[in-house]
Design a protein around this motif. Structure first.
Motif, PDB file in Angstrom:
ATOM      1  N   PRO A   1       0.811  -1.220   0.000  1.00  0.00           N
ATOM      2  CA  PRO A   1       0.000   0.000   0.000  1.00  0.00           C
ATOM      3  C   PRO A   1       0.843   1.268   0.000  1.00  0.00           C
ATOM      4  N   VAL A   2       1.928   1.255   0.792  1.00  0.00           N
ATOM      5  CA  VAL A   2       2.797   2.429   0.835  1.00  0.00           C
ATOM      6  C   VAL A   2       3.427   2.675  -0.538  1.00  0.00           C
ATOM      7  N   VAL A   3       3.880   1.579  -1.174  1.00  0.00           N
ATOM      8  CA  VAL A   3       4.521   1.720  -2.478  1.00  0.00           C
ATOM      9  C   VAL A   3       3.519   2.235  -3.522  1.00  0.00           C
ATOM     10  N   ILE A   4       2.272   1.707  -3.448  1.00  0.00           N
ATOM     11  CA  ILE A   4       1.255   2.155  -4.395  1.00  0.00           C
ATOM     12  C   ILE A   4       1.005   3.649  -4.212  1.00  0.00           C
ATOM     13  N   SER A   5       0.941   4.083  -2.965  1.00  0.00           N
ATOM     14  CA  SER A   5       0.738   5.504  -2.706  1.00  0.00           C
ATOM     15  C   SER A   5       1.879   6.331  -3.293  1.00  0.00           C
ATOM     16  N   LEU A   6       3.113   5.817  -3.166  1.00  0.00           N
ATOM     17  CA  LEU A   6       4.270   6.527  -3.720  1.00  0.00           C
ATOM     18  C   LEU A   6       4.170   6.597  -5.244  1.00  0.00           C
ATOM     19  N   LEU A   7       3.849   5.465  -5.869  1.00  0.00           N
ATOM     20  CA  LEU A   7       3.722   5.432  -7.334  1.00  0.00           C
ATOM     21  C   LEU A   7       2.576   6.330  -7.794  1.00  0.00           C
ATOM     22  N   ASN A   8       1.548   6.420  -6.960  1.00  0.00           N
ATOM     23  CA  ASN A   8       0.416   7.289  -7.223  1.00  0.00           C
ATOM     24  C   ASN A   8       0.869   8.739  -7.347  1.00  0.00           C
ATOM     25  N   SER A   9       1.732   9.153  -6.424  1.00  0.00           N
ATOM     26  CA  SER A   9       2.206  10.533  -6.506  1.00  0.00           C
ATOM     27  C   SER A   9       3.144  10.704  -7.709  1.00  0.00           C
ATOM     28  N   PHE A  10       3.872   9.641  -8.097  1.00  0.00           N
ATOM     29  CA  PHE A  10       4.698   9.707  -9.315  1.00  0.00           C
ATOM     30  C   PHE A  10       3.818  10.008 -10.521  1.00  0.00           C
ATOM     31  N   THR A  11       2.717   9.249 -10.640  1.00  0.00           N
ATOM     32  CA  THR A  11       1.840   9.454 -11.788  1.00  0.00           C
ATOM     33  C   THR A  11       1.298  10.884 -11.796  1.00  0.00           C
ATOM     34  N   GLY A  12       1.022  11.411 -10.584  1.00  0.00           N
ATOM     35  CA  GLY A  12       0.592  12.802 -10.501  1.00  0.00           C
ATOM     36  C   GLY A  12       1.598  13.731 -11.148  1.00  0.00           C
ATOM     37  N   VAL A  13       2.883  13.531 -10.840  1.00  0.00           N
ATOM     38  CA  VAL A  13       3.927  14.386 -11.417  1.00  0.00           C
ATOM     39  C   VAL A  13       4.000  14.182 -12.936  1.00  0.00           C
ATOM     40  N   ALA A  14       3.826  12.917 -13.386  1.00  0.00           N
ATOM     41  CA  ALA A  14       3.846  12.660 -14.831  1.00  0.00           C
ATOM     42  C   ALA A  14       2.708  13.403 -15.524  1.00  0.00           C
ATOM     43  N   ALA A  15       1.525  13.435 -14.875  1.00  0.00           N
ATOM     44  CA  ALA A  15       0.401  14.175 -15.442  1.00  0.00           C
ATOM     45  C   ALA A  15       0.722  15.667 -15.503  1.00  0.00           C
ATOM     46  N   ALA A  16       1.404  16.152 -14.467  1.00  0.00           N
ATOM     47  CA  ALA A  16       1.770  17.567 -14.453  1.00  0.00           C
ATOM     48  C   ALA A  16       2.731  17.904 -15.593  1.00  0.00           C
ATOM     49  N   CYS A  17       3.596  16.947 -15.976  1.00  0.00           N
ATOM     50  CA  CYS A  17       4.492  17.168 -17.114  1.00  0.00           C
ATOM     51  C   CYS A  17       3.672  17.435 -18.375  1.00  0.00           C
TER      52      CYS A  17
ATOM     53  N   VAL B   1      -5.398  22.790 -15.863  1.00  0.00           N
ATOM     54  CA  VAL B   1      -6.089  21.799 -15.035  1.00  0.00           C
ATOM     55  C   VAL B   1      -5.225  20.547 -14.860  1.00  0.00           C
ATOM     56  N   MET B   2      -4.469  20.190 -15.918  1.00  0.00           N
ATOM     57  CA  MET B   2      -3.558  19.050 -15.783  1.00  0.00           C
ATOM     58  C   MET B   2      -2.459  19.376 -14.791  1.00  0.00           C
ATOM     59  N   LEU B   3      -1.999  20.620 -14.865  1.00  0.00           N
ATOM     60  CA  LEU B   3      -0.907  21.051 -13.997  1.00  0.00           C
ATOM     61  C   LEU B   3      -1.339  21.023 -12.531  1.00  0.00           C
ATOM     62  N   THR B   4      -2.464  21.677 -12.212  1.00  0.00           N
ATOM     63  CA  THR B   4      -2.904  21.710 -10.809  1.00  0.00           C
ATOM     64  C   THR B   4      -3.279  20.305 -10.338  1.00  0.00           C
ATOM     65  N   GLY B   5      -4.051  19.571 -11.157  1.00  0.00           N
ATOM     66  CA  GLY B   5      -4.436  18.215 -10.760  1.00  0.00           C
ATOM     67  C   GLY B   5      -3.220  17.368 -10.480  1.00  0.00           C
ATOM     68  N   GLY B   6      -2.258  17.383 -11.396  1.00  0.00           N
ATOM     69  CA  GLY B   6      -1.064  16.558 -11.255  1.00  0.00           C
ATOM     70  C   GLY B   6      -0.229  16.937 -10.054  1.00  0.00           C
ATOM     71  N   ILE B   7       0.040  18.231  -9.897  1.00  0.00           N
ATOM     72  CA  ILE B   7       0.896  18.661  -8.783  1.00  0.00           C
ATOM     73  C   ILE B   7       0.207  18.430  -7.439  1.00  0.00           C
ATOM     74  N   LEU B   8      -1.109  18.695  -7.400  1.00  0.00           N
ATOM     75  CA  LEU B   8      -1.854  18.443  -6.149  1.00  0.00           C
ATOM     76  C   LEU B   8      -1.705  16.995  -5.721  1.00  0.00           C
ATOM     77  N   VAL B   9      -1.930  16.080  -6.673  1.00  0.00           N
ATOM     78  CA  VAL B   9      -1.819  14.666  -6.344  1.00  0.00           C
ATOM     79  C   VAL B   9      -0.378  14.309  -5.999  1.00  0.00           C
ATOM     80  N   GLY B  10       0.564  14.893  -6.730  1.00  0.00           N
ATOM     81  CA  GLY B  10       1.973  14.636  -6.431  1.00  0.00           C
ATOM     82  C   GLY B  10       2.316  15.023  -5.003  1.00  0.00           C
ATOM     83  N   ALA B  11       1.865  16.201  -4.570  1.00  0.00           N
ATOM     84  CA  ALA B  11       2.195  16.681  -3.225  1.00  0.00           C
ATOM     85  C   ALA B  11       1.397  15.925  -2.173  1.00  0.00           C
ATOM     86  N   ALA B  12       0.060  15.818  -2.391  1.00  0.00           N
ATOM     87  CA  ALA B  12      -0.785  15.135  -1.416  1.00  0.00           C
ATOM     88  C   ALA B  12      -0.376  13.666  -1.312  1.00  0.00           C
TER      89      ALA B  12
END
Lengths: 102, 286
Positions: free
Chosen positions: B214-230, B239-250
């Motif tokens: 679960p911890v690893v999935i959460s980490l990968l989840n934030s990775f995907t957020g950063v990829a979306a922000a790219c 909207v991609m930028l805010t959505g992605g960065i929000l998920v990356g940080a949260a």
């Protein structure tokens, strides 16, 4: 060094969005109770499905006779939709379960 | 009119994402928060299909777009409805992997347009970042999914951590080289980087114990957020930028909170299985 400052100047709006979003993302979930960790992870997972918008833009700009790009774009749209639809639905089902327990 | 309406829709979308995350972190409002974010997402998707334009040109290939949306929705719907309650985390991991793959595919397509033209370095940088982060997240999530449903066993060998770090450094070095030297003779390096990132994703998750998934999935989840922000950088899409960065940080904070709830540190989770500590014991059971 000067080119770095130029870059910051030319992109200042985006840089502000990024920095403020980082703080916001951290603050907004700061007090989450541990029972909600998994649903929150799942909800955040659905939200980064916003990458689907990029897939739609890619798909919509491809030349209709560039088949490789069409297929890659098509796959991207399918995978992105899976992320969004599946993500929100799984989160909803998890939270539904919480209600029943009470 | 079209584009200004779209900007407004993106603004609404970003606000629903923030509200959604906020509401998701309180037990009473969590379910509503999920719906709020879903509504904002739907609005943003529909708005993009019909209103997006670039240099006065609307998007075309609508048939392909709707076809993909339909297939994805039906499959996602069925998968999410059918999954057993106990199998939820692995489903989240699978969907997360899909998002990562989507980001990587966007990068591959955009790179295809780029070759042979004069590319701005910023554009190339976001494409490369999206590719690497998206691929790592995709491969890692698939392994995490396989581990949770028992199809993939823990696998660790001596020197794996060091091997992983070397692989990551080589991948990043190749990306940096390509960033400054892209020409018609070395454009294929991009696809090597793609494969290397996939391999790294697999090797990164393989040695981690099943109970820590679960911890690893959460980490990968934030990775995907950063990829979306790219992607957001690439298309200058807020909207991609805010959505992605929000998920990356949260997601990063959530990963740390999850570790804390288990009384562990993140480094302990990520390299713990190697020291033969409790992580390895827990991993064999899970």
């Amino acid at each position: 060094m000067e080119s770095f400052f130029d870059w910051v100047h030319n992109n200042h709006a985006i840089i502000y969005i990024v920095i403020l979003s980082i703080f916001l993302g951290i603050e907004v979930i700061g007090r989450v109770p541990s029972v909600l960790h998994t649903p929150l992870m799942s909800g955040a997972n659905a939200i980064h499905g916003v990458v689907i918008i990029g897939a739609i833009i890619v798909m919509g700009r491809v030349d209709p006779d560039n088949y490789i790009a069409l297929i890659i774009g098509f796959l991207a749209v399918i995978l992105g939709t899976l992320n969004v639809v599946g993500g929100f639905m799984v989160t909803d089902r998890m939270l539904e379960m919480f209600k029943k327990k009470k | 009119m079209g584009l200004s309406l779209l900007s407004f829709i993106y603004l609404v979308g970003s606000v629903t994402f923030i509200l959604g995350l906020k509401m998701l972190s309180h037990p009473d409002t969590a379910r509503k928060g999920n719906l709020v974010a879903a509504a904002g997402m739907t609005l943003a998707i529909i708005g993009t299909i019909f209103l997006y334009e670039e240099n006065g040109e609307r998007l075309h290939n609508h048939l392909w777009i709707f076809g993909g949306l339909l297939i994805g929705s039906i499959t996602g719907w069925i998968a999410a409805k059918k999954v057993k309650m106990t199998a939820m985390p692995e489903m989240v991991s699978l969907f997360n992997g899909m998002g990562g793959a989507c980001a990587a595919l966007i990068s591959i397509n955009e790179y295809g347009h780029l070759v042979g033209r004069d590319a701005a370095q910023g554009t190339l940088l976001t494409i490369l970042l999206g590719l690497i982060i998206g691929s790592v997240s995709f491969a890692g999530s698939i392994i995490a999914w396989g581990k949770l449903n028992g199809r993939i066993k823990d696998f660790a060998f001596k020197g794996q951590q060091i091997g992983n770090i070397i692989l990551l450094l080589l991948t990043l070095a190749a990306a940096a080289y390509l960033l400054f030297n892209l020409n018609n003779d070395n454009y294929w390096l991009f696809y090597i980087i793609f494969v290397a990132a996939l391999v790294y994703g697999v090797m990164f998750v393989l040695p981690i114990g099943g109970a820590d998934m679960p911890v690893v999935i959460s980490l990968l989840n934030s990775f995907t957020g950063v990829a979306a922000a790219c992607g957001g950088f690439l298309y200058n899409n807020q909207v991609m930028l805010t959505g992605g960065i929000l998920v990356g940080a949260a997601g990063t904070l959530l990963t740390m909170l999850m570790c804390k709830a288990m009384n562990r540190s993140l480094t302990n989770v990520l390299i713990g299985s190697f020291g033969g500590s409790s992580a390895a014991a827990a991993g064999t059971k899970g």
